[in-house]
Design an enzyme around this catalytic site. Structure first.
Site, PDB file in Angstrom:
ATOM      1  N   HIS A 111       0.731  -1.118  -0.105  1.00 20.24           N
ATOM      2  CA  HIS A 111      -0.033  -0.021  -0.034  1.00 20.24           C
ATOM      3  C   HIS A 111       0.834   1.079  -0.002  1.00 20.24           C
ATOM      4  CE1 HIS A 111      -3.744   2.348   0.950  1.00 20.24           C
ATOM      5  NE2 HIS A 111      -2.838   3.284   1.523  1.00 20.24           N
ATOM      6  N   GLU A 112       1.813   1.440   0.995  1.00 21.56           N
ATOM      7  CA  GLU A 112       2.859   2.427   1.058  1.00 21.56           C
ATOM      8  C   GLU A 112       3.623   2.582  -0.278  1.00 21.56           C
ATOM      9  OE1 GLU A 112       1.906   4.779   2.982  1.00 21.56           O
ATOM     10  OE2 GLU A 112       0.770   3.446   4.184  1.00 21.56           O
ATOM     11  N   HIS A 163       1.759   4.509  -3.042  1.00 14.47           N
ATOM     12  CA  HIS A 163       1.870   5.914  -2.768  1.00 14.47           C
ATOM     13  C   HIS A 163       3.514   6.465  -3.125  1.00 14.47           C
ATOM     14  CE1 HIS A 163      -1.820   6.383  -0.698  1.00 14.47           C
ATOM     15  NE2 HIS A 163      -1.539   5.686   0.221  1.00 14.47           N
TER      16      HIS A 163
END
Length: 452
Positions: free
Chosen positions: A21-22, A25
């Site tokens: 997920h990170e 980003h």
């Protein structure tokens, strides 16, 4: 030892989900020319950390319940004039939206890749042939009989018993009909059958069996009551049972089938029971006290025994083989189905069609992850993909403090040509944080309730 394994599996599972997920980003931020100051998996003090050539700090933190990517941003501190063009807040709105949306999208991509691996490995599953119909049940009253095979639910083909159960799960909380297409050797064409439901399983708080609740039973072979594994520190281990023991009697009743044994155990929580086991050539009398655990509104007995499952006949297995192309198509379809299921479940929860007691927190996730890991690596991968989809969907909800909340504010900025006032955003974030913390507290409360 079992608890330590649960914790380890949970940390690994959350670590993988959060890291992907990170990284979503992080990767898009770098591509947009934004300076990334820190990439962290976990919160709190760092266990290990290092820096790359861009002076980005990478760290693994001690609390494994999330993570973050910290970018250069004038709203969070002074930025040198020569670096202002690298700050997140100075990027065009569309780029900020891309950066924020990249986290959930990375979770969807992870799910697709995992499902691709699963499908490429081939799927062997139990056929949806009905072996048991409970008298006076919904299925029996609708005309379902043994020997029929469910080939479609609501017009969508079902290739296995698992896919039937998955289709049934989408109807939890509904009122109306579940439409089946069934066939049998005596039928030239599939027959349509409607199963009427009313607020179906709305108030259930535990793991449910939608197939059994409708009165249906797929192939379930007789299981010899020979112990394969004893869970450490369980009622069975305290009673002195060992792997290889054959269960002969329970409370004076002869036992020759594991299902009968399990049913009697569940019906006698916290009550000492006399048992006899065969160990080698000897018969040994023992006393077993099933541990009472809350299951919905009732208490059920558990002893911590696993037995060896028999082989399923080949004619009741459905094998699906995939090539790299068909596997990716199947992975895309399964990921989309899970996205729709997650959104539908959230809608039902908000409308009161599902009980809040069905919310699960980290304790339940740890238990389910550990159980799937014990079943096999492919089962664990399936759960990982499902959790990744759920994480992606939850983060896209338009709740301030979540990715979807940020995207919502940026879309407003894009339309009106100026940012949402900071005071409005601050109040919204405080409300959003309260909502998220309240839901987490409720989920943990449900977890603890299930343990007591």
């Amino acid at each position: 030892m079992e608890v330590l394994q649960q914790i380890f599996v949970m940390i690994v599972t959350l670590g993988v989900l959060v890291a992907f997920h990170e990284y979503g980003h992080f990767w898009v931020a770098r591509k947009c020319g934004i300076k990334v100051l820190k990439f962290s998996v976990g919160f709190g003090p760092s266990i290990v950390k290092w820096f790359d050539k861009h002076q980005t700090e990478y760290c693994l933190a001690i609390i494994p319940l999330g993570g973050f990517v910290k970018m250069l941003d004038e709203r969070e501190g002074d930025v040198a004039d020569e670096e202002k063009h690298l700050a997140f807040n100075n990027q065009p709105v569309w780029q900020r939206i891309l950066v924020v949306a990249a986290g959930p999208v990375a979770n969807f991509i992870l799910a697709i890749v995992v499902y691709w691996v699963i499908f490429l490995n081939g799927i062997t599953s139990l056929a949806s042939v009905i072996f048991e119909v409970t008298p006076d049940s919904v299925a029996a009253n609708a005309g379902v009989t043994t020997g029929m095979e469910i080939v479609a639910v609501d017009g969508k083909p079902t290739l296995s018993a698992q896919s039937v159960a998955r289709a049934f799960l989408s109807h939890i909380g509904d009122t109306g009909d579940i439409h089946l297409s069934v066939k049998a050797d005596s039928m030239s064409e599939p027959q349509a059958i409607a199963l009427p439901i009313h607020e179906w399983l709305k108030d259930e708080s535990e793991a449910i069996d939608p197939v059994a609740d409708l009165g249906l039973g797929f192939y379930s072979p007789k299981i010899d009551p020979v112990i394969q594994k004893i869970i450490p520190n369980s009622a069975a281990s305290r009673a002195g049972l060992l792997p290889g023991d054959k269960l002969l009697t329970l409370a004076g009743e002869p036992i020759d089938d594991w299902k009968a044994w399990a049913k009697m155990i569940q019906a006698h929580p916290d009550k000492p029971m006399a048992i006899t086991v065969q160990r080698g050539a000897d018969s040994l009398p023992l006393t077993l006290t099933p541990e009472g655990k809350k299951h919905g509104d009732s208490l059920k007995g558990f002893v911590g025994i696993q037995v060896k499952l028999p082989k399923i006949p080949d004619e009741l297995l459905r094998k699906q083989e995939y090539n790299p192309i068909s596997a990716i198509l199947a992975a895309l379809k399964r990921t989309w189905q899970n996205i729709v299921f997650s959104l539908t479940s959230l809608k039902k929860l908000l409308l009161g069609q599902l009980s809040y007691k069905q919310l699960s927190g980290p304790i339940s996730i740890a238990q389910v992850a550990n159980d799937s890991f014990n079943v096999g690596f492919m089962a664990y991968l399936g759960l990982l993909a499902l959790l990744s989809v759920s994480l992606g969907v939850l983060n896209l909800l338009p709740v301030p403090v979540l990715d979807g909340g940020h995207i919502f504010f940026y879309l407003i900025e894009w339309v009106k040509g100026s940012p949402v006032p900071e005071k409005v955003q601050l109040v919204a974030y405080q409300i959003g944080l309260f909502i998220v913390l309240a839901i987490m507290a409720l989920a943990i409360f449900n977890d603890i309730n299930r343990l007591t």
